[in-house]
Design an enzyme around this catalytic site. Structure first.
Site, PDB file in Angstrom:
ATOM      1  N   TRP A 183      64.468  50.071 118.043  1.00 26.77           N
ATOM      2  CA  TRP A 183      63.634  49.165 118.830  1.00 26.77           C
ATOM      3  C   TRP A 183      64.018  49.346 120.295  1.00 26.77           C
ATOM      4  O   TRP A 183      65.205  49.406 120.621  1.00 26.77           O
ATOM      5  CB  TRP A 183      63.842  47.700 118.434  1.00 26.77           C
ATOM      6  CG  TRP A 183      63.132  46.784 119.390  1.00 26.77           C
ATOM      7  CD1 TRP A 183      61.788  46.555 119.453  1.00 26.77           C
ATOM      8  CD2 TRP A 183      63.718  46.032 120.462  1.00 26.77           C
ATOM      9  NE1 TRP A 183      61.496  45.704 120.497  1.00 26.77           N
ATOM     10  CE2 TRP A 183      62.661  45.377 121.141  1.00 26.77           C
ATOM     11  CE3 TRP A 183      65.021  45.856 120.924  1.00 26.77           C
ATOM     12  CZ2 TRP A 183      62.874  44.550 122.243  1.00 26.77           C
ATOM     13  CZ3 TRP A 183      65.243  45.038 122.033  1.00 26.77           C
ATOM     14  CH2 TRP A 183      64.166  44.389 122.676  1.00 26.77           C
ATOM     15  N   GLU A 223      60.435  49.978 115.228  1.00 23.04           N
ATOM     16  CA  GLU A 223      60.046  48.559 115.254  1.00 23.04           C
ATOM     17  C   GLU A 223      59.152  48.284 116.464  1.00 23.04           C
ATOM     18  O   GLU A 223      59.583  48.402 117.603  1.00 23.04           O
ATOM     19  CB  GLU A 223      61.318  47.700 115.335  1.00 23.04           C
ATOM     20  CG  GLU A 223      61.035  46.200 115.432  1.00 23.04           C
ATOM     21  CD  GLU A 223      62.321  45.376 115.572  1.00 23.04           C
ATOM     22  OE1 GLU A 223      63.410  45.945 115.746  1.00 23.04           O
ATOM     23  OE2 GLU A 223      62.211  44.132 115.525  1.00 23.04           O
ATOM     24  N   LYS A 225      56.522  45.899 118.898  1.00 20.69           N
ATOM     25  CA  LYS A 225      56.526  44.531 119.426  1.00 20.69           C
ATOM     26  C   LYS A 225      55.313  44.366 120.327  1.00 20.69           C
ATOM     27  O   LYS A 225      54.971  45.274 121.081  1.00 20.69           O
ATOM     28  CB  LYS A 225      57.815  44.305 120.208  1.00 20.69           C
ATOM     29  CG  LYS A 225      58.047  42.870 120.623  1.00 20.69           C
ATOM     30  CD  LYS A 225      59.468  42.697 121.142  1.00 20.69           C
ATOM     31  CE  LYS A 225      59.723  41.237 121.495  1.00 20.69           C
ATOM     32  NZ  LYS A 225      61.083  41.018 121.980  1.00 20.69           N
ATOM     33  N   ASP A 256      58.784  43.385 112.262  1.00 21.05           N
ATOM     34  CA  ASP A 256      59.503  42.158 112.617  1.00 21.05           C
ATOM     35  C   ASP A 256      58.461  41.047 112.589  1.00 21.05           C
ATOM     36  O   ASP A 256      57.429  41.124 113.277  1.00 21.05           O
ATOM     37  CB  ASP A 256      60.138  42.305 114.005  1.00 21.05           C
ATOM     38  CG  ASP A 256      60.976  41.091 114.396  1.00 21.05           C
ATOM     39  OD1 ASP A 256      60.438  39.966 114.335  1.00 21.05           O
ATOM     40  OD2 ASP A 256      62.140  41.250 114.785  1.00 21.05           O
ATOM     41  N   HIS A 259      56.845  39.717 115.826  1.00 19.70           N
ATOM     42  CA  HIS A 259      56.369  40.662 116.833  1.00 19.70           C
ATOM     43  C   HIS A 259      54.861  40.876 116.879  1.00 19.70           C
ATOM     44  O   HIS A 259      54.390  41.916 117.328  1.00 19.70           O
ATOM     45  CB  HIS A 259      57.058  42.009 116.632  1.00 19.70           C
ATOM     46  CG  HIS A 259      58.480  42.000 117.096  1.00 19.70           C
ATOM     47  ND1 HIS A 259      59.236  43.133 117.229  1.00 19.70           N
ATOM     48  CD2 HIS A 259      59.286  40.978 117.489  1.00 19.70           C
ATOM     49  CE1 HIS A 259      60.439  42.827 117.661  1.00 19.70           C
ATOM     50  NE2 HIS A 259      60.502  41.519 117.816  1.00 19.70           N
ATOM     51  N   HIS A 283      62.255  42.919 109.547  1.00 19.06           N
ATOM     52  CA  HIS A 283      63.122  41.983 110.244  1.00 19.06           C
ATOM     53  C   HIS A 283      62.485  40.629 110.010  1.00 19.06           C
ATOM     54  O   HIS A 283      61.454  40.318 110.619  1.00 19.06           O
ATOM     55  CB  HIS A 283      63.146  42.257 111.752  1.00 19.06           C
ATOM     56  CG  HIS A 283      64.233  43.177 112.174  1.00 19.06           C
ATOM     57  ND1 HIS A 283      64.443  43.508 113.486  1.00 19.06           N
ATOM     58  CD2 HIS A 283      65.203  43.809 111.447  1.00 19.06           C
ATOM     59  CE1 HIS A 283      65.477  44.336 113.553  1.00 19.06           C
ATOM     60  NE2 HIS A 283      65.948  44.530 112.343  1.00 19.06           N
ATOM     61  N   ASP A 291      58.567  32.522 121.499  1.00 20.00           N
ATOM     62  CA  ASP A 291      59.824  33.051 120.979  1.00 20.00           C
ATOM     63  C   ASP A 291      59.624  33.702 119.617  1.00 20.00           C
ATOM     64  O   ASP A 291      58.960  33.140 118.747  1.00 20.00           O
ATOM     65  CB  ASP A 291      60.869  31.941 120.863  1.00 20.00           C
ATOM     66  CG  ASP A 291      62.184  32.481 120.308  1.00 20.00           C
ATOM     67  OD1 ASP A 291      62.685  33.456 120.880  1.00 20.00           O
ATOM     68  OD2 ASP A 291      62.680  31.951 119.305  1.00 20.00           O
ATOM     69  N   ASP A 293      62.235  34.627 117.626  1.00 18.10           N
ATOM     70  CA  ASP A 293      63.524  34.706 116.939  1.00 18.10           C
ATOM     71  C   ASP A 293      64.112  33.384 116.463  1.00 18.10           C
ATOM     72  O   ASP A 293      65.332  33.230 116.435  1.00 18.10           O
ATOM     73  CB  ASP A 293      64.528  35.410 117.855  1.00 18.10           C
ATOM     74  CG  ASP A 293      64.060  36.811 118.218  1.00 18.10           C
ATOM     75  OD1 ASP A 293      63.955  37.636 117.313  1.00 18.10           O
ATOM     76  OD2 ASP A 293      63.771  37.051 119.404  1.00 18.10           O
ATOM     77  N   ASP A 323      66.470  38.878 111.309  1.00 22.26           N
ATOM     78  CA  ASP A 323      66.622  39.030 112.760  1.00 22.26           C
ATOM     79  C   ASP A 323      66.221  37.743 113.466  1.00 22.26           C
ATOM     80  O   ASP A 323      65.054  37.521 113.742  1.00 22.26           O
ATOM     81  CB  ASP A 323      65.759  40.205 113.266  1.00 22.26           C
ATOM     82  CG  ASP A 323      65.938  40.409 114.768  1.00 22.26           C
ATOM     83  OD1 ASP A 323      66.899  39.879 115.346  1.00 22.26           O
ATOM     84  OD2 ASP A 323      65.097  41.120 115.363  1.00 22.26           O
TER      85      ASP A 323
HETATM   86  C1  RNT Z   1      63.698  42.393 119.592  1.00 24.83           C
HETATM   87  C2  RNT Z   1      63.772  43.033 118.250  1.00 24.83           C
HETATM   88  C3  RNT Z   1      65.089  43.622 117.897  1.00 24.83           C
HETATM   89  C4  RNT Z   1      66.253  42.754 118.274  1.00 24.83           C
HETATM   90  C5  RNT Z   1      67.561  43.158 117.679  1.00 24.83           C
HETATM   91  C6  RNT Z   1      68.710  42.532 118.373  1.00 24.83           C
HETATM   92  O1  RNT Z   1      62.548  41.754 119.820  1.00 24.83           O
HETATM   93  O2  RNT Z   1      63.375  42.133 117.265  1.00 24.83           O
HETATM   94  O3  RNT Z   1      65.101  43.921 116.547  1.00 24.83           O
HETATM   95  O4  RNT Z   1      66.027  41.421 117.962  1.00 24.83           O
HETATM   96  O5  RNT Z   1      67.644  44.510 117.595  1.00 24.83           O
HETATM   97 ZN    ZN Z   2      63.632  42.678 115.236  1.00 28.58          ZN
END
Ligand code: RNT
Ligand code: ZN
Length: 413
Positions: A183, A223, A225, A256, A259, A283, A291, A293, A323
């Protein structure tokens, strides 16, 4: 026990074998990210987070040293059911006396050896790895693998290559293959003048990183985003870019769950990818407005996502990772709540009358499907879950343990 026996009978009435579900679940591997414990800082020099990701909150007790992070992981893992892998980032290198002398483009396995020892001592079944394309002075103008500066780009290509070599050694040491997930935060805050050139440079960088590695030891994923903080208008590694790249290069995509656009769901992307790929990496995270995460909880989309994994017989095809990073609550608690939520959602999925509903769909009996879906929302999942935990010497109400660790360990940091 009595409650479990009752639940077992209730599920059996719909042809569902709870014993089979419990057996399957205990063998699913979840790759737990190391970075929830220290707010994604790492040990190799950075003291703050950048790259379009951010932790918010300053709850006390974050891990400041490798020893502290290991102790926290150990504590968190002891409260998590199931089989765990450990997901590391390159910035968690143990550089020792080489700190300041060796940079990310030249990291080797020896800087990660303590992690392998730790994993082996703690019953961890595999190690996954991520090159760290953030928190570093060579991230020039926020760009890494797509940088127009050839020195910068070469540095980061070499970082990618060294990470794959390290992961090959993880696999040799641990047994099962290691996932290397790429990523990068590369992107622009505002409307770009050129969207293609950075992508062509990223494509070339990936080709060079992947030129020579052992595919029996390492799975590589990319990955995507949709945007990052401060990178709202354009990301080089978009979904379309990486899905096409992965298909051509014979590697896999990592989805993810944080994302994508807010109304897009990853649950529906899994079967699309399963139609084309042998492996799909995840993820699991939880997006909330801007956000991506938040701590994973047992919510509807997580259940839907796990249903796609289970009913498509895809458990062996999925590389399931977590993640999320929350710095506003006890970090051990955050870790455990997220991991348990995924396990619980997998159990929920394993206890669905999937075969019956598939048949009903082919017969266009959509009302009956809806009816069954509603029934299964209130089936006694909790009793089966408690039995799952009991068999691993765990309990559902674990928070006292976490608070005890806070008083005895975290609060003294
Ligand atoms: C960031 C990605 C990535 C990170 C990690 C720390 O938006 O999700 O995977 O969160 O690698
Ligand atoms: Zn991620």
């Amino acid at each position: 026990m009595a409650r479990y026996e009752e639940a077992k009978a209730l599920y059996a009435a719909y042809g569902i074998d709870t014993e089979k579900a419990l057996d399957t679940l205990k063998n699913v591997e979840i790759s737990v990210h190391c970075w929830q414990g220290d707010d994604v800082i790492g040990f190799d020099g950075s003291d703050s987070l950048d790259g379009g990701i951010q932790t918010t909150g300053n709850y006390p007790g974050s891990a400041k040293t490798p020893e502290q992070l290991m102790a926290d992981i150990k504590k968190a893992f002891s409260l998590m059911p199931g089989k765990k892998r450990l997901n590391l980032h390159a910035c968690y290198a143990f550089l020792g006396a080489d700190k300041g002398k060796v940079d990310r483009d030249a990291y080797t396995y020896k800087y990660f050896e303590p992690w392998v020892k730790f994993a082996k001592e703690n019953g961890i079944v595999g190690i996954d790895f991520n090159p760290t394309y953030f928190g570093h002075p060579m991230m020039k103008d926020g760009l890494s693998l797509s940088s127009p500066d050839e020195e910068v780009r070469t540095f980061w290509i070499n970082h990618g290559k060294s990470c794959i070599a390290i992961a090959e050694e993880f696999a040799r040491q641990m047994g099962p293959p290691s996932l290397v997930n790429i990523w990068i935060p590369d992107g622009f805050k505002d409307i770009p003048a050129d969207r293609l050139s950075p992508r062509l440079r990223l494509k070339d960088s990936l080709d060079r990183i992947l030129a020579d590695y052992d595919r029996s030891l390492v799975h590589v994923s990319v990955e995507s985003k949709v945007f990052g903080i401060g990178l709202e208008s354009y990301t080089v590694g978009s979904n379309e870019f990486y899905q096409n790249y992965a298909a051509k290069a014979g590697i896999c995509c990592l989805l993810d769950t944080g994302h994508y656009h807010p109304t897009e769901v990853v649950s529906d992307k899994i079967p699309s990818l399963l139609a084309f790929y042998d492996k799909v990496a995840l993820h699991i995270s939880r997006p909330v407005r801007w956000d991506s995460d938040h701590v994973v909880i047992f919510d509807d989309e997580l259940k839907e996502l796990c249903k796609e994994i289970v009913r498509n017989n895809a458990i062996d095809k999925m590389l399931i990772g977590l993640d999320y990073f929350d710095a506003s609550i006890n970090r051990i608690g955050a870790w455990v709540t997220g991991e348990r939520s995924v396990e619980k959602a997998l159990l929920f999925a394993l206890l669905q009358p999937s075969d019956e509903m598939r048949k009903l769909q082919d017969q266009a009996k959509f009302g009956k499907i809806q009816h069954l879906q509603e029934i299964f929302k209130t089936m006694p999942l909790g009793d089966v879950w408690n039995e799952y935990l009991r068999r691993q010497n765990l309990v559902d109400d674990w928070y006292d343990e976490c608070e005890k660790y806070e008083t005895e360990v975290l609060s003294k940091r």
